[in-house]
Motif scaffolding. Structure first.
Motif, PDB file in Angstrom:
ATOM      1  N   SER A 150       0.823  -1.213   0.000  1.00 41.53           N
ATOM      2  CA  SER A 150       0.000   0.000   0.000  1.00 41.53           C
ATOM      3  C   SER A 150       0.853   1.257   0.000  1.00 41.53           C
ATOM      4  N   GLY A 151       1.998   1.200   0.681  1.00 43.68           N
ATOM      5  CA  GLY A 151       2.855   2.384   0.773  1.00 43.68           C
ATOM      6  C   GLY A 151       3.860   2.504  -0.343  1.00 43.68           C
ATOM      7  N   GLY A 152       3.882   1.544  -1.271  1.00 33.97           N
ATOM      8  CA  GLY A 152       4.881   1.556  -2.331  1.00 33.97           C
ATOM      9  C   GLY A 152       4.782   2.769  -3.235  1.00 33.97           C
ATOM     10  N   LYS A 153       3.577   3.068  -3.730  1.00 34.67           N
ATOM     11  CA  LYS A 153       3.400   4.194  -4.641  1.00 34.67           C
ATOM     12  C   LYS A 153       3.685   5.530  -3.960  1.00 34.67           C
ATOM     13  N   PRO A 154       3.153   5.790  -2.730  1.00 34.01           N
ATOM     14  CA  PRO A 154       3.504   7.045  -2.044  1.00 34.01           C
ATOM     15  C   PRO A 154       5.008   7.184  -1.795  1.00 34.01           C
ATOM     16  N   ARG A 155       5.703   6.067  -1.473  1.00 34.04           N
ATOM     17  CA  ARG A 155       7.154   6.128  -1.256  1.00 34.04           C
ATOM     18  C   ARG A 155       7.875   6.582  -2.520  1.00 34.04           C
ATOM     19  N   ARG A 156       7.480   5.982  -3.623  1.00 32.23           N
ATOM     20  CA  ARG A 156       8.116   6.340  -4.898  1.00 32.23           C
ATOM     21  C   ARG A 156       7.843   7.803  -5.256  1.00 32.23           C
ATOM     22  N   LYS A 157       6.634   8.249  -4.927  1.00 31.27           N
ATOM     23  CA  LYS A 157       6.273   9.636  -5.196  1.00 31.27           C
ATOM     24  C   LYS A 157       7.158  10.587  -4.397  1.00 31.27           C
ATOM     25  N   ALA A 158       7.382  10.272  -3.121  1.00 33.24           N
ATOM     26  CA  ALA A 158       8.197  11.126  -2.258  1.00 33.24           C
ATOM     27  C   ALA A 158       9.654  11.130  -2.697  1.00 33.24           C
ATOM     28  N   SER A 159      10.140   9.976  -3.181  1.00 31.90           N
ATOM     29  CA  SER A 159      11.562   9.874  -3.530  1.00 31.90           C
ATOM     30  C   SER A 159      11.891  10.541  -4.849  1.00 31.90           C
ATOM     31  N   LYS A 160      10.900  10.682  -5.743  1.00 33.60           N
ATOM     32  CA  LYS A 160      11.165  11.202  -7.078  1.00 33.60           C
ATOM     33  C   LYS A 160      10.919  12.700  -7.200  1.00 33.60           C
ATOM     34  N   ILE A 161      10.201  13.281  -6.261  1.00 29.86           N
ATOM     35  CA  ILE A 161       9.816  14.680  -6.398  1.00 29.86           C
ATOM     36  C   ILE A 161      11.027  15.593  -6.189  1.00 29.86           C
ATOM     37  N   SER A 162      11.077  16.679  -6.935  1.00 33.50           N
ATOM     38  CA  SER A 162      12.182  17.637  -6.814  1.00 33.50           C
ATOM     39  C   SER A 162      11.876  18.642  -5.708  1.00 33.50           C
ATOM     40  N   PRO A 163      12.909  19.317  -5.177  1.00 28.69           N
ATOM     41  CA  PRO A 163      12.676  20.313  -4.127  1.00 28.69           C
ATOM     42  C   PRO A 163      11.688  21.390  -4.537  1.00 28.69           C
ATOM     43  N   VAL A 164      11.773  21.856  -5.797  1.00 29.21           N
ATOM     44  CA  VAL A 164      10.860  22.913  -6.266  1.00 29.21           C
ATOM     45  C   VAL A 164       9.425  22.401  -6.314  1.00 29.21           C
ATOM     46  N   GLU A 165       9.236  21.179  -6.855  1.00 31.80           N
ATOM     47  CA  GLU A 165       7.892  20.588  -6.921  1.00 31.80           C
ATOM     48  C   GLU A 165       7.332  20.351  -5.527  1.00 31.80           C
ATOM     49  N   ALA A 166       8.204  19.941  -4.586  1.00 27.18           N
ATOM     50  CA  ALA A 166       7.752  19.656  -3.224  1.00 27.18           C
ATOM     51  C   ALA A 166       7.209  20.903  -2.542  1.00 27.18           C
ATOM     52  N   SER A 167       7.828  22.061  -2.802  1.00 26.49           N
ATOM     53  CA  SER A 167       7.387  23.295  -2.151  1.00 26.49           C
ATOM     54  C   SER A 167       6.018  23.734  -2.626  1.00 26.49           C
ATOM     55  N   ARG A 168       5.621  23.271  -3.817  1.00 24.83           N
ATOM     56  CA  ARG A 168       4.326  23.658  -4.379  1.00 24.83           C
ATOM     57  C   ARG A 168       3.353  22.483  -4.453  1.00 24.83           C
ATOM     58  N   TYR A 169       3.734  21.356  -3.890  1.00 24.08           N
ATOM     59  CA  TYR A 169       2.931  20.124  -4.038  1.00 24.08           C
ATOM     60  C   TYR A 169       1.600  20.269  -3.321  1.00 24.08           C
ATOM     61  N   ASN A 170       0.524  19.934  -4.008  1.00 23.11           N
ATOM     62  CA  ASN A 170      -0.824  20.066  -3.422  1.00 23.11           C
ATOM     63  C   ASN A 170      -1.596  18.754  -3.396  1.00 23.11           C
ATOM     64  N   GLY A 171      -0.862  17.642  -3.551  1.00 26.73           N
ATOM     65  CA  GLY A 171      -1.537  16.337  -3.465  1.00 26.73           C
ATOM     66  C   GLY A 171      -2.337  15.980  -4.680  1.00 26.73           C
ATOM     67  N   ASN A 172      -1.938  16.459  -5.867  1.00 21.42           N
ATOM     68  CA  ASN A 172      -2.653  16.143  -7.114  1.00 21.42           C
ATOM     69  C   ASN A 172      -4.097  16.615  -7.083  1.00 21.42           C
ATOM     70  N   LEU A 173      -4.280  17.849  -6.607  1.00 20.12           N
ATOM     71  CA  LEU A 173      -5.627  18.405  -6.614  1.00 20.12           C
ATOM     72  C   LEU A 173      -5.946  18.981  -7.984  1.00 20.12           C
ATOM     73  N   LYS A 174      -7.232  19.022  -8.295  1.00 22.95           N
ATOM     74  CA  LYS A 174      -7.673  19.695  -9.504  1.00 22.95           C
ATOM     75  C   LYS A 174      -7.582  21.206  -9.300  1.00 22.95           C
TER      76      LYS A 174
END
Length: 634
Positions: A183-207
């Protein structure tokens, strides 16, 4: 990775759990629920398998394939349910921690190290949650096991008791952890691949409107699934009916037989158990109206060429019979053709010869005599010239005649004429069925003249009205000290009611767990959406949108979930009710299917209240921070 860096990663991984316990409490609770589901199932299955290996005869017991399929289906449902909730909560936690992972990336932490941090946190949460779930689930499984044991065919010692072993505990813990890891595999991969710039603006894939992508479907499915299961369980319970059952299934007030005769787990069955000692005691009881005996002998019948030609022409030529032969006998070069050739050379079939007294013969149904009558003339049948032939049943309502009224057959070296084709009520016939068999019925005296003075397999007893309670008290005490058992109208009704209640309790248990999962999915999705939109909501409030208007907007979102859940629940419940539930109920004695959506009418208002409360409460907590503070949030 060096030991120093490993220690640094572990320190980072352990920090948030200690400093933000509330943040992880929902995840811990979800893993506890998942482990409860697995441990209760494995406790029950493991204990039953242990009983199957502990036959009182030192042999392996028979396990009904349907029971194995139910266990596999339950395992799949539980694992999918656990995956849905844990994956969603992992995803939400990753969203709330994404800025932290972005900062770690900024100072040089690699994606592999980020994955390790998430894994360490997951393991620490599992160490807390899984033992708690194991303890609760094993307790629930132990509570349900005696009820399930009543309806499972085993002859092992300590039937219905928990047989816990270290392997069940270890397997459950491992299975729960694997579910969490997947269950945690996809969220782990998401956290490991995101860049610092994307992380600062990340909104959880909201519309663009701030609403979560794809989460609506998961939440609605979670809530709807629990309501569908609950409604199915309620329909089963509401379909219980003694009226539709008593006339068809209960053939006498009391029936006495060997205690293991009807147990599919017992290979060697005593078909001569009702002895003279019982009849001596029975003769002393008050209120006995009539007694009927049923005898049995297994043998092979050889037919004349004329009758065998008719059997081959009308019975073995039927495609249903050929399919049955292919299913059970064909294989390893042995074909339907070769099987029929062997039978042709022998002109013989195996089957059972029953001996029945007048009272027992009167319990037969679907009678078709050689004279065209629909009931057996006892005087004619008891003349010593006739037998009855049981029809061969290949499905619930499918029958074929092996031989027909008027045919000549030989039993015990004597020739008889088939007087009628009949059906024996399932509750009194021999509970072992061959794929292809031919069964005959002789009058009691004729049977005893061929096979000698043997004891009956079953004895049927009818008592006068008003005497049932006193007679049951006596027979209950008598059979408790013997190798005999008995069934009565009262015991059969209670057993079938308990059988329905067992499924209802299991359905309610699963529905409650899945309902909690659905509510948690909804709550976490809405909270994540509100947190991600906090700055947007603050901007709207700064330009004049009132708190009441914002709450109304969020409540509309909640009502949208409720509308989708209501429509899907009603549609799915109706479809499943008239298909799977109806089919299942109609195969249960003492149950008469009734369409019902009552449980939905009772539960949907409760779901509506919960769905409306959660976003309002989340917004109220968020609004404690000033507009200025929320506007400063990135």
């Amino acid at each position: 990775m060096s030991n120093t860096r490993k220690k640094a990663v572990k320190k980072l991984a352990s920090g948030p759990i200690r400093t933000n316990k509330g943040k992880y409490s929902v995840m811990i609770f979800s893993i506890i629920l998942t482990t409860v589901l697995f441990s209760s199932l494995f406790t029950i299955v493991g204990s039953l398998l242990s009983e199957f290996r502990q036959s009182s005869m030192g042999q392996y017991d028979y396990m009904d394939p349907s029971a194995a399929l139910i266990c596999v289906a339950a395992l799949v449902i539980f694992m999918v349910s656990g995956y849905l909730i844990i994956n969603n909560i992992f995803d939400i936690n990753i969203v709330s921690e994404m800025k932290e992972y972005g900062l770690l990336k900024t100072i040089g932490t690699s994606g592999k190290q980020i994955r390790r941090i998430v894994k360490y946190r997951t393991r620490r949460i599992c160490l807390i949650a899984i033992p708690i779930g194991l303890a609760i689930g094993c307790g629930i499984g132990g509570w349900m096991l005696p009820m399930i044991g009543r309806f499972i065919n085993t002859v092992g010692a300590n039937k219905g008791q928990v047989h816990m072993s270290i392997w069940i505990i270890l397997f459950t813990a491992f299975f729960s952890y694997i579910t969490v890891a997947i269950s945690g595999g996809k969220p782990r991969r998401k956290a490991s691949k995101i860049s610092p710039v994307e992380a600062s603006r990340y909104n959880g894939n909201l519309k663009k409107n701030g609403k979560p992508k794809k989460k609506v479907i998961l939440v609605v499915l979670s809530l709807s699934f629990s309501l569908v299961i609950l409604n199915s369980a309620y329909t089963l319970m509401s379909s219980f009916s003694t009226d539709s059952y008593a006339e068809e299934y209960i053939v006498c007030d009391f029936c006495v037989q060997d205690e293991l005769l009807d147990n599919a787990g017992q290979n060697e069955k005593n078909v001569n158990a009702v002895d003279s000692v019982f009849f001596d005691e029975l003769s002393k009881q008050q209120g006995v109206e009539s007694i009927g005996n049923l005898y049995l002998n297994h043998e092979s019948y050889t037919f004349s060429p004329e009758v065998w030609n008719e059997i081959e022409k009308y019975f073995f030529s039927d495609e249903v019979v050929k399919m049955q032969i292919e299913s059970f006998y064909a294989g390893d070069g042995y074909t339907v053709k070769s099987y029929l050739k062997d039978l042709h050379n022998k002109r013989a079939m195996e089957g059972n010869t029953y001996g029945m007294s007048k009272m027992t013969v009167e319990k037969l149904y679907d009678v078709q005599t050689m004279d065209g009558a629909t009931s057996v003339d006892w005087e004619k049948f008891n003349s010593g010239n006739y037998v009855l032939a049981e029809r061969w049943q290949y499905s619930n309502d499918g029958f074929l005649n092996v031989v027909n009224p008027g045919d000549k057959v030989e039993i015990g070296g004597r020739e008889y004429t088939v007087y009628a084709s009949v059906d024996i009520p399932m509750v009194i016939e021999y509970p072992v069925y061959g794929p292809i068999e031919c069964n005959f019925i002789l009058p009691e005296d004729e049977y005893l003249s061929i096979y000698g003075e043997v004891n009956p397999m079953r004895t049927l007893i009818d008592v006068n009205d008003g005497c049932e309670e006193g007679f049951e008290e006596w027979i209950k005490g008598y059979t408790a000290d013997s190798n005999l058992s008995y069934t009565s109208k009262k015991s059969v009704i209670e057993d079938n009611r308990a059988f329905g209640e067992l499924f209802a309790i299991a359905g309610l248990f699963v529905a409650v767990i899945l309902g909690l999962i659905g509510v948690m999915n909804f709550g976490n999705t809405m909270i994540a959406s509100i947190i991600s939109r906090s700055r947007e909501l603050a901007v709207l409030e700064a330009v004049g949108m009132t708190e009441k208007q914002q709450k109304r907007s969020l409540l509309k979102d909640g009502f949208r979930y409720f509308t989708y859940t209501s429509i899907l629940s009603v549609v799915l419940s109706s479809i499943i009710n008239v298909t799977a539930v109806k089919s299942f109920v109609n195969n249960l004695p003492m149950f008469s299917w009734r369409f019902s959506l009552t449980s939905l009418a009772l539960c949907l208002p409760v779901i509506l209240v919960i769905i409306l409360i959660i976003p309002a409460a989340a917004y109220k907590r968020l609004s404690r921070r000033s507009v200025v503070d929320r506007l400063r949030m990135e």
